[in-house]
Design a protein around this motif. Structure first.
Motif, PDB file in Angstrom:
ATOM      1  N   GLY A 206       0.807  -1.209   0.000  1.00 22.62           N
ATOM      2  CA  GLY A 206       0.000   0.000   0.000  1.00 22.62           C
ATOM      3  C   GLY A 206       0.842   1.261   0.000  1.00 22.62           C
ATOM      4  N   ARG A 207       0.139   2.374  -0.103  1.00 25.62           N
ATOM      5  CA  ARG A 207       0.789   3.679  -0.132  1.00 25.62           C
ATOM      6  C   ARG A 207       1.590   3.922   1.143  1.00 25.62           C
ATOM      7  NH1 ARG A 207      -2.390   9.263   0.231  1.00 25.62           N
ATOM      8  NH2 ARG A 207      -0.582  10.492   0.732  1.00 25.62           N
ATOM      9  N   ARG A 208       1.077   3.452   2.251  1.00 27.42           N
ATOM     10  CA  ARG A 208       1.723   3.677   3.541  1.00 27.42           C
ATOM     11  C   ARG A 208       3.094   3.010   3.598  1.00 27.42           C
ATOM     12  NH1 ARG A 208      -0.953   3.540   9.462  1.00 27.42           N
ATOM     13  NH2 ARG A 208      -1.324   5.657   8.924  1.00 27.42           N
ATOM     14  N   GLU A 209       3.232   1.829   3.010  1.00 23.88           N
ATOM     15  CA  GLU A 209       4.506   1.115   3.047  1.00 23.88           C
ATOM     16  C   GLU A 209       5.510   1.690   2.051  1.00 23.88           C
ATOM     17  OE1 GLU A 209       1.569  -0.389   3.223  1.00 23.88           O
ATOM     18  OE2 GLU A 209       1.711  -1.224   5.234  1.00 23.88           O
ATOM     19  N   ARG A 210       5.026   2.344   0.992  1.00 20.12           N
ATOM     20  CA  ARG A 210       5.927   2.904  -0.007  1.00 20.12           C
ATOM     21  C   ARG A 210       6.541   4.226   0.439  1.00 20.12           C
ATOM     22  NH1 ARG A 210       2.534   3.551  -4.913  1.00 20.12           N
ATOM     23  NH2 ARG A 210       0.851   2.617  -3.756  1.00 20.12           N
ATOM     24  N   HIS A 211       5.809   5.023   1.135  1.00 14.76           N
ATOM     25  CA  HIS A 211       6.317   6.323   1.572  1.00 14.76           C
ATOM     26  C   HIS A 211       7.043   6.143   2.899  1.00 14.76           C
ATOM     27  CE1 HIS A 211       6.473  10.510   2.749  1.00 14.76           C
ATOM     28  NE2 HIS A 211       6.232  10.800   1.478  1.00 14.76           N
ATOM     29  N   PRO A 212       8.324   6.558   2.988  1.00 15.87           N
ATOM     30  CA  PRO A 212       9.105   6.268   4.204  1.00 15.87           C
ATOM     31  C   PRO A 212       8.541   6.906   5.469  1.00 15.87           C
ATOM     32  CG  PRO A 212      10.353   7.653   2.675  1.00 15.87           C
ATOM     33  CD  PRO A 212       9.099   7.230   1.975  1.00 15.87           C
ATOM     34  N   VAL A 213       7.989   8.111   5.361  1.00 10.48           N
ATOM     35  CA  VAL A 213       7.451   8.774   6.554  1.00 10.48           C
ATOM     36  C   VAL A 213       6.196   8.051   7.025  1.00 10.48           C
ATOM     37  CG1 VAL A 213       6.469  10.911   7.453  1.00 10.48           C
ATOM     38  CG2 VAL A 213       8.466  10.997   5.957  1.00 10.48           C
ATOM     39  N   LEU A 214       5.329   7.690   6.084  1.00  7.39           N
ATOM     40  CA  LEU A 214       4.106   6.983   6.465  1.00  7.39           C
ATOM     41  C   LEU A 214       4.417   5.596   7.024  1.00  7.39           C
ATOM     42  CD1 LEU A 214       1.746   7.962   3.515  1.00  7.39           C
ATOM     43  CD2 LEU A 214       1.763   8.866   5.835  1.00  7.39           C
ATOM     44  N   ALA A 215       5.422   4.932   6.447  1.00  2.00           N
ATOM     45  CA  ALA A 215       5.823   3.621   6.973  1.00  2.00           C
ATOM     46  C   ALA A 215       6.380   3.750   8.385  1.00  2.00           C
ATOM     47  CB  ALA A 215       6.851   2.982   6.050  1.00  2.00           C
ATOM     48  N   ALA A 216       7.125   4.827   8.648  1.00  2.00           N
ATOM     49  CA  ALA A 216       7.685   5.035   9.988  1.00  2.00           C
ATOM     50  C   ALA A 216       6.583   5.351  10.989  1.00  2.00           C
ATOM     51  CB  ALA A 216       8.714   6.152   9.955  1.00  2.00           C
ATOM     52  N   LEU A 217       5.573   6.084  10.573  1.00  2.00           N
ATOM     53  CA  LEU A 217       4.485   6.435  11.484  1.00  2.00           C
ATOM     54  C   LEU A 217       3.664   5.216  11.899  1.00  2.00           C
ATOM     55  CD1 LEU A 217       3.187   9.807  10.006  1.00  2.00           C
ATOM     56  CD2 LEU A 217       4.496   9.448  12.097  1.00  2.00           C
ATOM     57  N   ARG A 218       3.743   4.146  11.123  1.00  2.00           N
ATOM     58  CA  ARG A 218       3.017   2.933  11.456  1.00  2.00           C
ATOM     59  C   ARG A 218       3.542   2.298  12.744  1.00  2.00           C
ATOM     60  NH1 ARG A 218       3.741  -1.494   7.470  1.00  2.00           N
ATOM     61  NH2 ARG A 218       4.073  -3.006   9.091  1.00  2.00           N
ATOM     62  N   HIS A 219       4.802   2.558  13.053  1.00  2.00           N
ATOM     63  CA  HIS A 219       5.434   1.954  14.224  1.00  2.00           C
ATOM     64  C   HIS A 219       5.597   2.934  15.384  1.00  2.00           C
ATOM     65  CE1 HIS A 219       6.244  -1.545  11.814  1.00  2.00           C
ATOM     66  NE2 HIS A 219       6.791  -0.775  10.888  1.00  2.00           N
ATOM     67  N   VAL A 220       4.885   4.032  15.335  1.00  2.00           N
ATOM     68  CA  VAL A 220       5.014   5.064  16.366  1.00  2.00           C
ATOM     69  C   VAL A 220       4.320   4.612  17.647  1.00  2.00           C
ATOM     70  CG1 VAL A 220       4.296   7.403  16.973  1.00  2.00           C
ATOM     71  CG2 VAL A 220       5.253   6.954  14.735  1.00  2.00           C
ATOM     72  N   ASP A 221       4.967   4.860  18.763  1.00  2.00           N
ATOM     73  CA  ASP A 221       4.394   4.565  20.069  1.00  2.00           C
ATOM     74  C   ASP A 221       3.709   5.836  20.577  1.00  2.00           C
ATOM     75  OD1 ASP A 221       3.747   3.761  22.595  1.00  2.00           O
ATOM     76  OD2 ASP A 221       5.786   3.189  23.173  1.00  2.00           O
ATOM     77  N   TYR A 222       2.407   5.920  20.353  1.00  2.00           N
ATOM     78  CA  TYR A 222       1.674   7.134  20.699  1.00  2.00           C
ATOM     79  C   TYR A 222       1.586   7.340  22.213  1.00  2.00           C
ATOM     80  CZ  TYR A 222       0.564   7.332  15.779  1.00  2.00           C
ATOM     81  OH  TYR A 222       0.676   7.406  14.427  1.00  2.00           O
ATOM     82  N   ALA A 223       1.613   6.279  22.987  1.00  2.00           N
ATOM     83  CA  ALA A 223       1.609   6.425  24.444  1.00  2.00           C
ATOM     84  C   ALA A 223       2.896   7.095  24.907  1.00  2.00           C
ATOM     85  CB  ALA A 223       1.441   5.064  25.108  1.00  2.00           C
ATOM     86  N   LEU A 224       4.017   6.735  24.290  1.00  2.00           N
ATOM     87  CA  LEU A 224       5.293   7.363  24.636  1.00  2.00           C
ATOM     88  C   LEU A 224       5.284   8.845  24.278  1.00  2.00           C
ATOM     89  CD1 LEU A 224       8.227   7.063  25.611  1.00  2.00           C
ATOM     90  CD2 LEU A 224       8.839   6.522  23.241  1.00  2.00           C
ATOM     91  N   ILE A 225       4.772   9.173  23.102  1.00  2.00           N
ATOM     92  CA  ILE A 225       4.697  10.580  22.687  1.00  2.00           C
ATOM     93  C   ILE A 225       3.783  11.353  23.625  1.00  2.00           C
ATOM     94  CG2 ILE A 225       3.889  12.133  20.868  1.00  2.00           C
ATOM     95  CD1 ILE A 225       4.752   9.990  18.855  1.00  2.00           C
ATOM     96  N   GLY A 226       2.629  10.781  23.925  1.00  2.00           N
ATOM     97  CA  GLY A 226       1.683  11.456  24.814  1.00  2.00           C
ATOM     98  C   GLY A 226       2.256  11.691  26.199  1.00  2.00           C
ATOM     99  N   SER A 227       2.946  10.702  26.735  1.00  2.00           N
ATOM    100  CA  SER A 227       3.520  10.875  28.077  1.00  2.00           C
ATOM    101  C   SER A 227       4.651  11.900  28.064  1.00  2.00           C
ATOM    102  CB  SER A 227       4.007   9.535  28.631  1.00  2.00           C
ATOM    103  OG  SER A 227       5.027   8.999  27.827  1.00  2.00           O
ATOM    104  N   ALA A 228       5.448  11.926  26.999  1.00  2.00           N
ATOM    105  CA  ALA A 228       6.527  12.925  26.907  1.00  2.00           C
ATOM    106  C   ALA A 228       5.951  14.331  26.810  1.00  2.00           C
ATOM    107  CB  ALA A 228       7.424  12.623  25.711  1.00  2.00           C
ATOM    108  N   VAL A 229       4.905  14.496  26.017  1.00  2.00           N
ATOM    109  CA  VAL A 229       4.270  15.809  25.886  1.00  2.00           C
ATOM    110  C   VAL A 229       3.635  16.229  27.206  1.00  2.00           C
ATOM    111  CG1 VAL A 229       2.384  17.053  24.737  1.00  2.00           C
ATOM    112  CG2 VAL A 229       3.951  15.646  23.394  1.00  2.00           C
ATOM    113  N   MET A 230       2.960  15.308  27.869  1.00  2.00           N
ATOM    114  CA  MET A 230       2.326  15.641  29.149  1.00  2.00           C
ATOM    115  C   MET A 230       3.362  16.020  30.210  1.00  2.00           C
ATOM    116  SD  MET A 230      -0.837  15.725  28.683  1.00  2.00           S
ATOM    117  CE  MET A 230      -1.325  15.955  30.359  1.00  2.00           C
TER     118      MET A 230
END
Length: 172
Positions: free
Chosen positions: A13-37
């Protein structure tokens, strides 16, 4: 775009072809949220501690550093962590050389020589030493299979002692 895997066609899919979108698939949103908080809690604490004496100076400064930290976090997340294994010892050598360089060209303030002066910015390489040491020891451990033996543990301790002694030599 399609790839063959064991005789089957897989559609990428498009997500796997684009490097930024592929990287966002593996993002740990809990880690980002806790760092921002945590960062926002720090901003509130700085504001409550300095609002009457300094106005909004420290609040603005803390918000700028928080924004820079979040941007840096996103940039680092886009970098494949497997590459750290290839760069582990290079990062370690850079940290050790930067700690040694402080004694030669570092800035002295209040009897301590432990900073580099880069324009208006002061950089303290001992802050990066912990990160470099963690990456070096992780690189060393990732190349070992099975249970670590005493000799391997002593090698890890030797890796840790070098930056620790250099930081210790910078008086507090």
């Amino acid at each position: 775009m399609a790839t063959a895997l064991a005789g089957r066609e897989l559609t990428v899919g498009r997500r796997e072809r684009h490097p930024v979108l592929a990287a966002l698939r593996h993002v740990d949103y809990a880690l980002i949220g806790s760092a921002v908080m945590l960062g926002l809690i720090g901003v509130v604490m700085v504001y409550s501690a300095t609002r009457s004496q300094w106005g909004h100076y420290y609040l603005t400064r803390q918000l700028v550093w928080l924004a820079l930290g979040i941007v840096t976090m996103f940039v680092v997340m886009l970098f494949d962590y497997h590459r750290y294994r290839q760069l582990g010892y290079v990062i370690y050598c850079f940290v050790v050389l930067s700690l040694l360089g402080v004694f030669v060209i570092g800035k002295t303030a209040q009897g301590a020589q432990r900073w580099y002066q880069l324009g208006a910015l002061q950089v303290q390489p001992s802050e990066f030493a912990a990160l470099g040491l963690i990456i070096a020891i992780a690189t060393y451990c990732s190349r070992r299979k099975g249970v670590l033996e005493l000799r391997e543990i002593l090698v890890m301790l030797a890796l840790a002692v070098v930056p620790l002694v250099l930081v210790y030599k910078q008086p507090d």
